[in-house]
Motif scaffolding. Structure first.
Motif, mmCIF file in Angstrom:
data_model
loop_
_atom_site.group_PDB
_atom_site.id
_atom_site.type_symbol
_atom_site.label_atom_id
_atom_site.label_comp_id
_atom_site.label_asym_id
_atom_site.label_seq_id
_atom_site.Cartn_x
_atom_site.Cartn_y
_atom_site.Cartn_z
ATOM 1 N N THR A 35 0.844 -1.192 0.000
ATOM 2 C CA THR A 35 0.000 0.000 0.000
ATOM 3 C C THR A 35 0.878 1.238 0.000
ATOM 4 O O THR A 35 2.038 1.194 0.414
ATOM 5 N N PHE A 36 0.312 2.339 -0.472
ATOM 6 C CA PHE A 36 0.938 3.638 -0.284
ATOM 7 C C PHE A 36 -0.143 4.701 -0.362
ATOM 8 O O PHE A 36 -1.275 4.425 -0.755
ATOM 9 N N LEU A 77 -12.209 2.734 -6.174
ATOM 10 C CA LEU A 77 -12.059 2.078 -7.464
ATOM 11 C C LEU A 77 -11.348 0.763 -7.224
ATOM 12 O O LEU A 77 -10.365 0.714 -6.482
ATOM 13 N N SER A 78 -11.873 -0.308 -7.795
ATOM 14 C CA SER A 78 -11.146 -1.566 -7.712
ATOM 15 C C SER A 78 -10.967 -2.113 -9.115
ATOM 16 O O SER A 78 -11.856 -1.997 -9.964
ATOM 17 N N VAL A 88 -8.166 1.542 -5.044
ATOM 18 C CA VAL A 88 -7.819 2.933 -4.776
ATOM 19 C C VAL A 88 -8.986 3.572 -4.032
ATOM 20 O O VAL A 88 -10.106 3.587 -4.533
ATOM 21 N N THR A 89 -8.720 4.063 -2.831
ATOM 22 C CA THR A 89 -9.738 4.775 -2.066
ATOM 23 C C THR A 89 -9.313 6.229 -1.973
ATOM 24 O O THR A 89 -8.236 6.533 -1.464
ATOM 25 N N ALA A 102 -3.874 0.268 -2.734
ATOM 26 C CA ALA A 102 -3.493 -1.057 -2.263
ATOM 27 C C ALA A 102 -3.417 -1.982 -3.479
ATOM 28 O O ALA A 102 -4.285 -1.923 -4.348
ATOM 29 N N TYR A 103 -2.369 -2.780 -3.531
ATOM 30 C CA TYR A 103 -2.209 -3.651 -4.697
ATOM 31 C C TYR A 103 -1.761 -5.031 -4.261
ATOM 32 O O TYR A 103 -1.193 -5.203 -3.186
ATOM 33 N N ALA A 104 -2.034 -6.002 -5.100
ATOM 34 C CA ALA A 104 -1.572 -7.360 -4.839
ATOM 35 C C ALA A 104 -1.336 -8.058 -6.165
ATOM 36 O O ALA A 104 -2.023 -7.784 -7.164
#
Length: 107
Positions: A35-36, A77-78, A88-89, A102-104
């Motif tokens: 995350t960032f 957004l997902s 993305v919030t 947040a990414y995976a």
């Protein structure tokens, strides 16, 4: 965990002119996630539109939701493409727009 922007995968779009911080990243069982936070003076809609355009252009399937409360706009957004997911919030906070990304990535 700490970390810096260098650990963010290159398939995550970089928002132009934003300041980024609060990096965290984890690698476990071949899955990378992290995350960032990004900070910008642009509107929530501009940030959301940027990620939607870039991710759709990269072949991601994108879903959006927006919450309009007087004095506080927030949106989410997902996006998903194969084993990759991005969430993305975006919200207005302290006079600026902040986005938590947040990414995976599964192998």
């Amino acid at each position: 965990g700490g970390g810096d922007g260098s650990a963010v995968p290159d398939w995550i779009p970089a928002y132009p002119g934003s300041r980024t911080d609060s990096f965290s990243n984890v690698e476990a069982n071949g899955e990378r996630s992290g995350t960032f936070t990004l900070h910008t003076s642009d509107s929530v809609d501009q940030v959301l539109a940027f990620f939607e355009e870039k991710l759709q252009g990269a072949g991601f399937e994108v879903q959006k939701a927006k919450l309009d409360i007087p004095g506080a706009v927030s949106a989410n957004l997902s996006a998903r493409s194969g084993g990759r997911t991005v969430n993305v919030t975006v919200a207005t906070q302290e006079g600026e727009t902040q986005g938590l990304v947040a990414y995976a990535e599964k192998p």
